[in-house]
Scaffold this motif. Structure first.
Motif, PDB file in Angstrom:
ATOM      1  N   PRO A  92       0.785  -1.420   0.076  1.00 61.52           N
ATOM      2  CA  PRO A  92      -0.060   0.131   0.088  1.00 61.52           C
ATOM      3  C   PRO A  92       0.834   1.185  -0.082  1.00 61.52           C
ATOM      4  CG  PRO A  92      -0.614  -1.599   1.770  1.00 61.52           C
ATOM      5  CD  PRO A  92       0.618  -2.060   1.043  1.00 61.52           C
ATOM      6  N   VAL A  93       0.564   2.240  -0.762  1.00 59.77           N
ATOM      7  CA  VAL A  93       1.257   3.524  -1.015  1.00 59.77           C
ATOM      8  C   VAL A  93       0.273   4.498  -1.174  1.00 59.77           C
ATOM      9  CG1 VAL A  93       2.877   4.737  -2.580  1.00 59.77           C
ATOM     10  CG2 VAL A  93       3.315   2.101  -2.188  1.00 59.77           C
ATOM     11  N   ARG A  94       0.658   5.755  -0.365  1.00 59.08           N
ATOM     12  CA  ARG A  94       0.040   6.908  -0.437  1.00 59.08           C
ATOM     13  C   ARG A  94      -0.260   7.502  -1.983  1.00 59.08           C
ATOM     14  NH1 ARG A  94       2.831  10.643   3.644  1.00 59.08           N
ATOM     15  NH2 ARG A  94       4.645   9.810   2.435  1.00 59.08           N
ATOM     16  N   SER A  95      -1.321   8.021  -2.246  1.00 58.39           N
ATOM     17  CA  SER A  95      -1.579   8.792  -3.420  1.00 58.39           C
ATOM     18  C   SER A  95      -2.456   9.818  -3.568  1.00 58.39           C
ATOM     19  CB  SER A  95      -2.087   7.463  -4.453  1.00 58.39           C
ATOM     20  OG  SER A  95      -2.526   8.123  -6.000  1.00 58.39           O
ATOM     21  N   LEU A  96      -2.580  10.734  -4.492  1.00 59.27           N
ATOM     22  CA  LEU A  96      -3.410  12.023  -4.330  1.00 59.27           C
ATOM     23  C   LEU A  96      -4.454  11.539  -5.345  1.00 59.27           C
ATOM     24  CD1 LEU A  96      -1.305  15.021  -5.116  1.00 59.27           C
ATOM     25  CD2 LEU A  96      -2.068  14.178  -3.214  1.00 59.27           C
ATOM     26  N   ASN A  97      -4.581  10.350  -5.947  1.00 57.86           N
ATOM     27  CA  ASN A  97      -5.576   9.990  -6.707  1.00 57.86           C
ATOM     28  C   ASN A  97      -6.912   9.224  -5.587  1.00 57.86           C
ATOM     29  OD1 ASN A  97      -3.251   9.808  -8.633  1.00 57.86           O
ATOM     30  ND2 ASN A  97      -5.130   9.912  -9.778  1.00 57.86           N
ATOM     31  N   SER A  98      -6.177   8.668  -4.762  1.00 61.48           N
ATOM     32  CA  SER A  98      -7.133   8.002  -3.761  1.00 61.48           C
ATOM     33  C   SER A  98      -6.365   7.968  -2.553  1.00 61.48           C
ATOM     34  CB  SER A  98      -7.099   6.416  -4.162  1.00 61.48           C
ATOM     35  OG  SER A  98      -7.815   5.567  -3.079  1.00 61.48           O
ATOM     36  N   HIS A  99      -7.025   7.485  -1.242  1.00 62.65           N
ATOM     37  CA  HIS A  99      -6.269   7.532  -0.087  1.00 62.65           C
ATOM     38  C   HIS A  99      -5.204   6.565   0.046  1.00 62.65           C
ATOM     39  CE1 HIS A  99      -9.024   4.255   0.688  1.00 62.65           C
ATOM     40  NE2 HIS A  99      -8.563   3.708   1.597  1.00 62.65           N
TER      41      HIS A  99
END
Length: 291
Positions: A92-99
């Motif tokens: 799991p990685v942080r993204s501006l497209n999704s949490h």
């Protein structure tokens, strides 16, 4: 006759399977594979966790000694259960497209396919990974209805989304979803989550994310009277929703009468790693009998 299995292990909490003392800014790093720096939980830790689950009082029964073997001092031989390393399937990685998004790569899926084949499971097939994705490309299972919204931001990477169902990478992800949903208890929910979150990136981007995107948490010990900072250290963890898999070989030394007990052992939940008293290290386990 031996029985080969795949254990799917999905983290429900933060996990610290530690590698000992660090030699840099992180005081307590997680285990990593030396040749590629990907997170891993070595087979000895996996075996120890299931042994602790099987005998919470610490004393092995005669039946469990056949499963796990006696302690090293007795020298009476190894157990009938042979555990492999818990290898990374997605991170799991942080993204501006999704949490958050679940990130994998061609090399990860290729190794998973080879491990499946080694265990006698051939439905998920290896593919040619050469030039599958460039460094600025990503593949997902989501249907992109707006061609203008074709960018994906992961940490500090801005990647171009390739068209769904028109690329080998998308089809590979679809095959992975199909196989995993067949073998998990929450298959409908997992399939929906994979459609929304699963992302394939290039091996170069994935390696960078494995190195730089794992959570690092500061811990402080306070002086009892003044509450002043007495000690500060940093702990690295794997985030919740990390998916790992391990191989399990059951030798013919296992009695048929114990099958129900071992099935119970390899379903439900298991705790791996440190900080158990603070709620860390819990995995949901699904056993996938391959042969």
């Amino acid at each position: 006759m031996t029985t080969n299995n795949i254990l799917l292990m999905r983290a429900e909490t933060f996990v610290h399977a530690g590698a000992g003392s660090g030699n840099g800014l992180i005081d307590l790093p997680i285990m990593r594979e030396a040749h590629n720096n990907w997170p891993v939980i070595f087979g000895s830790a996996v075996k120890g966790a299931f042994r602790a689950k099987a005998c919470p009082d610490g004393n092995l029964s005669k039946e469990q000694k056949n499963w796990f073997g006696n302690d090293s001092e007795s020298g009476d031989g190894a157990g009938a259960l042979m555990f492999g390393d818990a290898r990374l399937l997605w991170l799991p990685v942080r993204s501006l497209n999704s949490h958050t998004l679940w990130v994998t790569s061609p090399s990860v899926l290729s190794r998973f396919a080879r491990d499946m084949r080694r265990m006698g499971k051939t439905e998920f097939k290896d593919q040619n990974t050469k030039n599958l994705l460039s460094e600025n490309q990503a593949a997902t299972l989501r249907q992109n209805t707006d061609e203008k919204l074709n960018q994906l931001i992961l940490e500090d990477f801005c990647l171009e989304l390739i068209s769904k169902n028109t690329h080998q990478a998308n089809q590979w992800l679809e095959s992975l979803k199909e196989q995993l949903c067949k073998k998990t208890k929450t298959n409908d929910l997992l399939g929906q989550e994979m459609e929304q979150k699963l992302v394939m990136v290039s091996d170069q981007v994935f390696s960078h994310l494995c190195t730089m995107a794992t959570p690092v948490t500061p811990h402080v010990k306070l002086e009892a009277q003044t509450k002043a900072n007495e000690n500060l250290w940093y702990v690295e963890t794997l985030p919740p929703e990390t998916m790992l898999y391990s191989t399990l070989v059951c030798s013919d030394r296992l009695d048929k009468e114990t099958d129900a007990d071992t099935n119970k052992l390899f379903t439900g939940y298991v705790q791996i790693g440190g900080n158990e008293t603070t709620g860390m290290g819990w995995f949901e386990v699904n056993r996938w009998e391959a042969k």
